[in-house]
Write a protein that holds these residues in place. Sequence first.
Motif, PDB file in Angstrom:
ATOM      1  N   GLU A   1      -2.568  -6.953  11.980  1.00 12.18           N
ATOM      2  CA  GLU A   1      -3.528  -6.967  11.122  1.00 12.18           C
ATOM      3  C   GLU A   1      -2.968  -6.225   9.773  1.00 12.18           C
ATOM      4  O   GLU A   1      -2.848  -6.471   8.906  1.00 12.18           O
ATOM      5  CB  GLU A   1      -4.757  -7.775  10.843  1.00 12.18           C
ATOM      6  N   SER A   2      -3.171  -4.753   9.995  1.00 12.78           N
ATOM      7  CA  SER A   2      -2.824  -4.188   9.228  1.00 12.78           C
ATOM      8  C   SER A   2      -2.435  -2.825  10.607  1.00 12.78           C
ATOM      9  O   SER A   2      -2.339  -2.734  11.019  1.00 12.78           O
ATOM     10  CB  SER A   2      -4.044  -3.720   7.835  1.00 12.78           C
ATOM     11  N   TYR A   3      -1.646  -1.580   8.795  1.00 15.82           N
ATOM     12  CA  TYR A   3      -0.790  -0.765   9.218  1.00 15.82           C
ATOM     13  C   TYR A   3      -1.443   0.683   8.981  1.00 15.82           C
ATOM     14  O   TYR A   3      -2.065   1.026   7.714  1.00 15.82           O
ATOM     15  CB  TYR A   3       0.452  -0.738  10.115  1.00 15.82           C
TER      16      TYR A   3
ATOM     17  N   GLU B   1       0.542  -1.054   0.201  1.00 16.49           N
ATOM     18  CA  GLU B   1      -0.027   0.083  -0.327  1.00 16.49           C
ATOM     19  C   GLU B   1       0.833   1.506   0.159  1.00 16.49           C
ATOM     20  O   GLU B   1       0.327   1.980   0.337  1.00 16.49           O
ATOM     21  CB  GLU B   1      -0.437   0.052   1.553  1.00 16.49           C
TER      22      GLU B   1
ATOM     23  N   ARG C   1       1.075   2.846   5.741  1.00 15.97           N
ATOM     24  CA  ARG C   1       0.280   1.806   6.116  1.00 15.97           C
ATOM     25  C   ARG C   1       1.050   0.692   5.996  1.00 15.97           C
ATOM     26  O   ARG C   1       0.722  -0.424   5.058  1.00 15.97           O
ATOM     27  CB  ARG C   1      -0.524   1.452   4.714  1.00 15.97           C
ATOM     28  N   TYR C   2       2.823   0.209   6.237  1.00 15.41           N
ATOM     29  CA  TYR C   2       3.379  -0.783   6.512  1.00 15.41           C
ATOM     30  C   TYR C   2       4.313  -0.650   7.408  1.00 15.41           C
ATOM     31  O   TYR C   2       4.673   0.439   8.248  1.00 15.41           O
ATOM     32  CB  TYR C   2       4.665  -0.859   5.649  1.00 15.41           C
TER      33      TYR C   2
ATOM     34  N   ASP D   1       9.686  -4.468   9.253  1.00 17.75           N
ATOM     35  CA  ASP D   1       8.646  -5.420   9.676  1.00 17.75           C
ATOM     36  C   ASP D   1       9.470  -6.754   9.475  1.00 17.75           C
ATOM     37  O   ASP D   1       8.904  -8.081   9.370  1.00 17.75           O
ATOM     38  CB  ASP D   1       8.457  -5.214   8.232  1.00 17.75           C
TER      39      ASP D   1
ATOM     40  N   ASP E   1      -8.141  -4.176  16.121  1.00 19.21           N
ATOM     41  CA  ASP E   1      -7.958  -5.225  16.116  1.00 19.21           C
ATOM     42  C   ASP E   1      -6.724  -5.535  18.052  1.00 19.21           C
ATOM     43  O   ASP E   1      -6.206  -4.679  17.843  1.00 19.21           O
ATOM     44  CB  ASP E   1      -6.431  -4.714  15.132  1.00 19.21           C
TER      45      ASP E   1
ATOM     46  N   ARG F   1      -3.794   0.066  12.421  1.00 18.71           N
ATOM     47  CA  ARG F   1      -4.785   0.398  11.722  1.00 18.71           C
ATOM     48  C   ARG F   1      -5.412   0.806  12.726  1.00 18.71           C
ATOM     49  O   ARG F   1      -6.109   1.930  12.870  1.00 18.71           O
ATOM     50  CB  ARG F   1      -4.904  -0.324  10.623  1.00 18.71           C
TER      51      ARG F   1
END
Length: 279
Positions: A241-243, A30, A117-118, A170, A210, A206
């Motif tokens: 699960e996501s950032y 992303e 987003r990572y 990561d 979560d 994010r």
Amino acid sequence: MPSSTIAILAIYLGFAALELWRSNLFAKPEQTRDDGIVEAVSIVVLLGLTQPAVLFASAWLAGEIAPQYANALAGLNVFAAIGLFLVLDDMMQYWWHRAAHTFPWLYNLHRPHHNARYMSVRLVYRNNLFYYMMMPGIWLSGVLIYLGLGWVYAGYIVVKLAVITGAHSDVAWDRPLYKVKWLSPVMWLAERTISTPATHHAHHGRHASDPAVHYKGNYGNLLFFWDVLFGTAKITRSYPESYGVENLPETSLGEQLAWPLFGSIPQEQVGEGQAHSAA
């Protein structure tokens, strides 16, 4: 080139090489064109201009105000000197970071760090250009250097960079260690002492829904102990699960790098604290 600078470059490039090998350093999920620009400009300006200028300026000001105290702490015990940096730099950065998630105007200086987003070593110094210029810990570090503790700062900053770079990567170094049963007591202590990928990734998660996300906490930089001490810690040994940031409007490249020179705080952003209050 000073040995501390060489060590810092080696650590950063080592983690970057690990990401290049394991998780595609330059093509994160992303990511946008603006992401790379913000990250490149931020790191070059901070390391090449802002940090040296602030350290020099604070030391100069200290010399103008109290010239009689130059090198006054040069003979201080090394452990006491490290303690001063942990309190006046690292703890102050904890409160500065916490304030950035409390006051909307200050959050606009810090939001670029969370726009991505990572997770990646690319985020370590990703912030508005004025964010570090105003950071109290850097100014106080300059004063300590003026007082004769530059030799301690050279080692302290290497250790600090190693921890925060690993916490943003990561390629989570702590993940396999949690699976080793006999290491459990060691990891229990480690995750309550320094920032780890699991605890810091939680801060970048994010979605408030979560269970691995703790956006309104886990503010520690080198020491996660500050979060434990001041009641903002959440430890799950899991990863979001996501950032990124939910419930906020888009922001421009100019605003990310140089607000308030570009853009203004959208009214929706004033509610940023409420958006993640359950995190």
